[in-house]
Design a protein around this motif. Sequence first.
Motif, PDB file in Angstrom:
ATOM      1  N   LEU A   4      -2.715  -2.756  15.095  1.00 52.76           N
ATOM      2  CA  LEU A   4      -3.376  -2.076  16.201  1.00 52.76           C
ATOM      3  C   LEU A   4      -2.506  -0.935  16.727  1.00 52.76           C
ATOM      4  O   LEU A   4      -3.020   0.099  17.143  1.00 52.76           O
ATOM      5  N   GLU A   5      -1.213  -1.129  16.687  1.00 51.86           N
ATOM      6  CA  GLU A   5      -0.294  -0.068  17.111  1.00 51.86           C
ATOM      7  C   GLU A   5      -0.453   1.179  16.242  1.00 51.86           C
ATOM      8  O   GLU A   5      -0.396   2.316  16.717  1.00 51.86           O
ATOM      9  N   ASP A   6      -0.658   0.957  14.931  1.00 55.05           N
ATOM     10  CA  ASP A   6      -0.903   2.086  14.030  1.00 55.05           C
ATOM     11  C   ASP A   6      -2.091   2.911  14.504  1.00 55.05           C
ATOM     12  O   ASP A   6      -2.076   4.140  14.436  1.00 55.05           O
ATOM     13  N   LEU A   7      -3.141   2.221  14.973  1.00 51.80           N
ATOM     14  CA  LEU A   7      -4.340   2.924  15.424  1.00 51.80           C
ATOM     15  C   LEU A   7      -4.049   3.779  16.637  1.00 51.80           C
ATOM     16  O   LEU A   7      -4.539   4.905  16.748  1.00 51.80           O
ATOM     17  N   HIS A   8      -3.244   3.271  17.553  1.00 52.37           N
ATOM     18  CA  HIS A   8      -2.912   4.020  18.759  1.00 52.37           C
ATOM     19  C   HIS A   8      -2.061   5.240  18.443  1.00 52.37           C
ATOM     20  O   HIS A   8      -2.109   6.230  19.176  1.00 52.37           O
ATOM     21  N   ASN A   9      -1.287   5.167  17.365  1.00 51.95           N
ATOM     22  CA  ASN A   9      -0.380   6.264  17.005  1.00 51.95           C
ATOM     23  C   ASN A   9      -1.000   7.261  16.041  1.00 51.95           C
ATOM     24  O   ASN A   9      -0.366   8.238  15.683  1.00 51.95           O
ATOM     25  N   LEU A  25       0.840  -1.186   0.000  1.00 50.20           N
ATOM     26  CA  LEU A  25       0.000   0.000   0.000  1.00 50.20           C
ATOM     27  C   LEU A  25       0.875   1.236   0.000  1.00 50.20           C
ATOM     28  O   LEU A  25       1.960   1.239   0.592  1.00 50.20           O
ATOM     29  N   SER A  26       0.394   2.295  -0.610  1.00 48.29           N
ATOM     30  CA  SER A  26       1.097   3.569  -0.517  1.00 48.29           C
ATOM     31  C   SER A  26       0.925   4.097   0.901  1.00 48.29           C
ATOM     32  O   SER A  26       0.043   3.640   1.658  1.00 48.29           O
ATOM     33  N   ASP A  27       1.736   5.066   1.271  1.00 48.72           N
ATOM     34  CA  ASP A  27       1.609   5.672   2.605  1.00 48.72           C
ATOM     35  C   ASP A  27       0.213   6.266   2.784  1.00 48.72           C
ATOM     36  O   ASP A  27      -0.388   6.129   3.852  1.00 48.72           O
ATOM     37  N   LEU A  28      -0.298   6.903   1.739  1.00 45.99           N
ATOM     38  CA  LEU A  28      -1.629   7.507   1.824  1.00 45.99           C
ATOM     39  C   LEU A  28      -2.694   6.437   2.015  1.00 45.99           C
ATOM     40  O   LEU A  28      -3.586   6.583   2.867  1.00 45.99           O
ATOM     41  N   GLU A  29      -2.626   5.356   1.261  1.00 45.38           N
ATOM     42  CA  GLU A  29      -3.604   4.272   1.393  1.00 45.38           C
ATOM     43  C   GLU A  29      -3.581   3.682   2.806  1.00 45.38           C
ATOM     44  O   GLU A  29      -4.633   3.476   3.417  1.00 45.38           O
ATOM     45  N   ARG A  30      -2.386   3.424   3.322  1.00 48.45           N
ATOM     46  CA  ARG A  30      -2.264   2.888   4.686  1.00 48.45           C
ATOM     47  C   ARG A  30      -2.872   3.852   5.698  1.00 48.45           C
ATOM     48  O   ARG A  30      -3.615   3.451   6.591  1.00 48.45           O
ATOM     49  N   THR A  31      -2.551   5.128   5.559  1.00 51.29           N
ATOM     50  CA  THR A  31      -3.029   6.120   6.518  1.00 51.29           C
ATOM     51  C   THR A  31      -4.549   6.224   6.478  1.00 51.29           C
ATOM     52  O   THR A  31      -5.200   6.334   7.529  1.00 51.29           O
ATOM     53  N   ILE A  32      -5.126   6.158   5.294  1.00 49.31           N
ATOM     54  CA  ILE A  32      -6.583   6.194   5.178  1.00 49.31           C
ATOM     55  C   ILE A  32      -7.192   4.969   5.854  1.00 49.31           C
ATOM     56  O   ILE A  32      -8.168   5.089   6.610  1.00 49.31           O
ATOM     57  N   LEU A  33      -6.636   3.807   5.625  1.00 45.34           N
ATOM     58  CA  LEU A  33      -7.146   2.591   6.269  1.00 45.34           C
ATOM     59  C   LEU A  33      -7.010   2.673   7.788  1.00 45.34           C
ATOM     60  O   LEU A  33      -7.897   2.239   8.523  1.00 45.34           O
ATOM     61  N   ILE A  34      -5.917   3.230   8.261  1.00 44.54           N
ATOM     62  CA  ILE A  34      -5.734   3.398   9.705  1.00 44.54           C
ATOM     63  C   ILE A  34      -6.817   4.328  10.252  1.00 44.54           C
ATOM     64  O   ILE A  34      -7.429   4.055  11.283  1.00 44.54           O
ATOM     65  N   GLY A  35      -7.062   5.418   9.551  1.00 41.65           N
ATOM     66  CA  GLY A  35      -8.105   6.343   9.977  1.00 41.65           C
ATOM     67  C   GLY A  35      -9.473   5.690  10.009  1.00 41.65           C
ATOM     68  O   GLY A  35     -10.245   5.887  10.943  1.00 41.65           O
TER      69      GLY A  35
END
Length: 75
Positions: A69-74, A7-17
């Motif tokens: 899950l760590e991504d979500l906390h950060n 995934l691109s950084d943007l795609e990952r960040t959107i999924l995390i959000g």
Amino acid sequence: DGEARDLSDLERTILIGIAAGLTNDQIAERLHIDPQLVAAQLVALIEQLNAKSRSEAALIALRQGLITLEDLHNF
């Protein structure tokens, strides 16, 4: 479930959000981007992950280790 892929950084960040329960507008505000870009990226991610919804896309991403899950906390 869809197949794991890079995934691109943007795609990952959107999924995390999404996994964190944020709306498209909230994600866009945090990333300083247009909400329509978030929506377009999300539509593509749902299709690529063979998901039926934004929630399912986030769940698939978590199950496949694309986000953690760590991504979500950060976020």
